[in-house]
Design a protein around this motif. Structure first.
Motif, mmCIF file in Angstrom:
data_model
loop_
_atom_site.group_PDB
_atom_site.id
_atom_site.type_symbol
_atom_site.label_atom_id
_atom_site.label_comp_id
_atom_site.label_asym_id
_atom_site.label_seq_id
_atom_site.Cartn_x
_atom_site.Cartn_y
_atom_site.Cartn_z
ATOM 1 N N SER A 1 37.670 -14.949 19.421
ATOM 2 C CA SER A 1 38.650 -14.756 20.478
ATOM 3 C C SER A 1 40.047 -14.893 19.872
ATOM 4 C CB SER A 1 38.456 -15.776 21.601
ATOM 5 O OG SER A 1 39.273 -15.476 22.724
ATOM 6 N N LYS A 2 41.026 -14.393 20.580
ATOM 7 C CA LYS A 2 42.429 -14.347 20.179
ATOM 8 C C LYS A 2 42.639 -13.298 19.085
ATOM 9 C CE LYS A 2 43.832 -17.729 22.858
ATOM 10 N NZ LYS A 2 44.496 -17.387 24.139
ATOM 11 N N ASN A 3 43.827 -12.708 19.081
ATOM 12 C CA ASN A 3 44.240 -11.756 18.051
ATOM 13 C C ASN A 3 45.501 -12.299 17.394
ATOM 14 O OD1 ASN A 3 42.190 -9.806 18.605
ATOM 15 N ND2 ASN A 3 43.363 -9.131 20.391
ATOM 16 N N LEU B 1 46.174 -9.563 12.922
ATOM 17 C CA LEU B 1 44.734 -9.687 12.790
ATOM 18 C C LEU B 1 44.077 -9.481 14.147
ATOM 19 C CD1 LEU B 1 44.501 -12.932 10.590
ATOM 20 C CD2 LEU B 1 44.941 -10.578 9.857
ATOM 21 N N ILE B 2 42.789 -9.199 14.114
ATOM 22 C CA ILE B 2 41.963 -9.316 15.305
ATOM 23 C C ILE B 2 40.775 -10.190 14.930
ATOM 24 C CG2 ILE B 2 42.681 -7.100 16.246
ATOM 25 C CD1 ILE B 2 39.942 -5.991 15.385
ATOM 26 N N VAL B 3 39.940 -10.519 15.891
ATOM 27 C CA VAL B 3 38.775 -11.327 15.588
ATOM 28 C C VAL B 3 37.962 -10.651 14.484
ATOM 29 C CG1 VAL B 3 38.589 -12.448 17.829
ATOM 30 C CG2 VAL B 3 37.576 -10.200 17.513
ATOM 31 N N ALA B 4 37.507 -11.439 13.518
ATOM 32 C CA ALA B 4 36.661 -10.993 12.402
ATOM 33 C C ALA B 4 37.429 -10.298 11.286
ATOM 34 C CB ALA B 4 35.523 -10.093 12.886
ATOM 35 N N SER B 5 38.757 -10.215 11.359
ATOM 36 C CA SER B 5 39.518 -9.553 10.308
ATOM 37 C C SER B 5 39.394 -10.292 8.982
ATOM 38 C CB SER B 5 41.005 -9.482 10.676
ATOM 39 O OG SER B 5 41.243 -8.570 11.717
#
Length: 644
Positions: free
Chosen positions: A285-287, A320-324
């Protein structure tokens, strides 16, 4: 009064000193002489302390008897193997799971491992395999392709219903495919001191909106926020978790970003010394956006584990985004302490590139050094065939597909994945990232996740393709909050975006290779090749509370036929033939492609346990494939190709 001021100053200095502890490296598990990385991870409850921030109880990886906020970093070798044993010693909560429906928070104590970013067999790296609580064991004997690209990736628990809780709780770890001579990494990069970083997000407070605690679905519009970040307490309540986090704090912050399990650590360098940072945002969650200090120069060289094909990019921030995963070279020429800051941007068009809170510090001290001079292009780095540039109009396109997402209104908790030959919004239609319901098109099937299909399912896949084929997908988004779409196994290349370039540039560039991207307003076109690896392949929203609640699906990559009819991109653009929305031809079953049989049936409460090593997997109720049966399968496939 002077004494009070001195005490206050001392408190500030003490807090800074505490938050500025030197960054600690995460233990690494290295491959042996044969290229095999071997380890055992045990999942159990642990009390984790992040110094000067928080102590809390969570589900943790134990490695060599010690628990931490993240697992060890796995160093892998192309052409080698990952030999991982997962033991689940959490307490049995199957009685609670029996009361929970699919696509809800559940399976709090059931776990597995997904190797996020690796180009590997989905029958082994399968989210449908589970280690049940009370001692359940999984063994992963995972071959790493000989031509696998080097780069930064990560692993994490991926049990449907508990991914949100497990990843925020720390069932994550970094993973790196090491450089080899054949990769031709420029010396100006390979010679740098490296820092491998696992960035995590911990949320201990319920978010509020419109003056009330926000809800992902609610009969009242006030507080309705489908992109809310759940707190530990909310996840424990909704899932019926037997394990309570019970946090105690040494900071006023309740939403924390950590680096390698530390809160605001320091990296000490010499002035002018260039360092390579290899970071994964291991979160659901969160970017967040990384905002770099003005006294330091930063050059971004890779994203999602793939090095750029052009020049290193000089940046002042990285969205970034999640998993970046990102790799960047930082050089601070001015002596002193510089602050890398973080803030989270929920919206697509309001990216904020200033302000934020400290994430980590870089202290430049001592004798000055000469900064590294990076190459003018990274195109000399060797790339495997599955990362070949596909932007030319002459690129052969074998299949096409469209993907969208939908979420219900304030009183509708459904999160659905749309797949078909046409997911374009009808005039006045809603859907997409904006979450106003499915698009008004009959050729885009919207469904909540219904479980594993396997390669012998009678339920047709919305999309199928074959090994060796190149596919072009159009990814539809809407609204201001982007759903991050992750496709397992295969990276995809960004081709174009229907919106404005300024918006796209915050997040990605055409030509980039990613495995997770935000679905921006409009349409993002991507291409990828199904290189060598067949099987049921997962795609889902990596805003993990959406995935846990149904925004996930699978498509089928079948083994290659002896021959295939293809069209060029230019010719295909003039046709109306679509690959999505139709039943697949009868799939051929191979040991490598067959899905595992350890998952519970769709909608059931409790997955089963497997203890067998699974380099190959047979379909349910069958014996391992023999040379004769494989030959028969190939013969049938060839005949089917002739008759099609």
């Amino acid at each position: 009064m002077r004494a009070v001021k001195l005490l206050a100053l001392a408190a500030v200095l003490a807090a800074f000193t505490a938050h500025a502890a030197e960054l600690q490296a995460i233990p690494e598990v290295l491959p042996d002489a044969n290229g095999v990385t071997t380890l055992t991870l045990t999942v159990d409850a642990a009390r984790i302390t992040v110094p000067d921030a928080v102590s809390f109880t969570t589900r943790s990886y134990y490695y060599n008897g010690a628990a931490a906020l993240m697992g060890p970093t796995l160093v892998l070798r192309a052409g080698g193997r990952l030999n991982l044993t997962l033991v689940n010693n959490l307490v049995d909560d199957s009685a609670i799971d029996a009361t929970k429906a699919i696509n809800t928070f559940r399976h709090s104590n059931t776990t597995n491992v997904h190797t996020h970013g690796l180009h590997v067999d989905p029958a082994i790296d399968s989210i449908f395999r589970h280690a049940a609580p009370g001692g359940g064991t999984l063994h992963y004997d995972l071959p790493i392709p000989a031509d696998h690209a080097p780069g930064m990736h990560w692993y994490h628990s991926h049990t449907h219903g508990s991914s949100t809780m497990h990843i925020m709780g720390g069932l994550v770890g970094g993973m790196y495919v090491e450089w080899q001579t054949r990769d031709a990494i420029p010396t100006s990069i390979s010679s740098l001191t490296k820092h491998r970083m696992v960035m995590q997000m911990l949320n201990f407070a319920a978010e509020t909106q419109d003056g009330v605690v926000s809800q992902s679905c609610s009969a009242a519009q006030a507080g309705h926020n489908p992109f809310k970040t759940y707190s530990f307490a909310e996840l424990e309540s909704e899932s019926g978790s037997l394990l309570a986090s019970n946090p105690t704090y040494s900071t006023t912050d309740r939403l924390l970003y950590t680096i390698n399990g530390q809160y605001r650590p320091t990296v000490t360098v010499a002035p002018g010394e260039s360092r390579l940072f290899q970071m994964v945002y291991a979160a659901g969650s969160k970017n967040p956006i990384l905002i770099f200090p003005s006294g330091c120069g930063v050059q971004n060289i890779a994203f999602d584990g793939v090095y750029f094909d052009g020049a290193p990019r000089t940046v002042t921030y990285l969205q970034l985004i999640v998993a970046s995963r990102v790799e960047f070279v930082m050089t601070c020429e001015t002596a002193g302490t510089h602050t890398v800051r973080v803030r989270h941007n929920g919206g697509i068009n309001n990216v904020q590139t200033t302000g934020g809170d400290p994430l980590f510090y870089v202290t430049a001290t001592g004798t000055a050094q000469t900064p590294a001079t990076l190459p003018t292009t990274l195109s000399t780095i060797t790339r495997p065939s599955y990362l070949t540039d596909m932007r030319a109009a002459s690129t052969t396109i074998d299949t096409r597909n469209e993907v969208s997402v939908a979420q219900g209104g304030s009183a509708d908790c459904k999160f659905q994945l749309g797949v078909g030959s046409n997911c374009e919004a009808a005039a006045g239609g809603g859907g997409g990232g904006g979450g106003r319901g499915p698009r008004a098109q009959t050729t885009c099937a919207y469904n909540e996740f219904a479980g594993q299909r396997g390669t012998t399912s009678t339920t047709p896949y919305e999309f199928t393709m074959r090994v060796g084929q190149t596919s072009e997908w159009r990814l539809h988004g809407g609204g201001n909050a982007p759903h991050p779409l992750h496709i397992h196994i295969n990276h995809y290349q960004i081709q174009s975006y229907s919106g404005d370039d300024a918006t796209l540039q915050h997040w990605m560039q055409p030509g980039d290779w990613r495995d997770t991207i935000p679905l921006l307003n409009g349409i993002i076109t991507v291409r990828f090749v199904a290189d060598a690896i067949a099987g049921e392949t997962v795609m889902h929203c990596h805003e993990l509370n959406h995935e846990d609640k149904g925004l996930m699906g699978t498509f089928l990559i079948q083994p290659a036929l002896a021959s295939a009819t293809t069209t060029t991109a230019a010719a295909a653009a003039a046709t109306t033939t679509a690959a999505g929305g139709v039943a697949a031809p009868p799939p051929t079953t191979t040991a490598a492609a067959a899905a595992t049989t350890t998952a519970a049936p769709p909608g059931s409460a409790t997955p089963t346990t497997t203890t067998a090593a699974l380099p190959t997997v047979s379909p349910s109720g069958s014996s391992p494939a023999t040379p004769l049966s494989l030959a028969a399968t190939v013969l049938v496939a060839c005949l089917f190709g002739l008759l099609a």
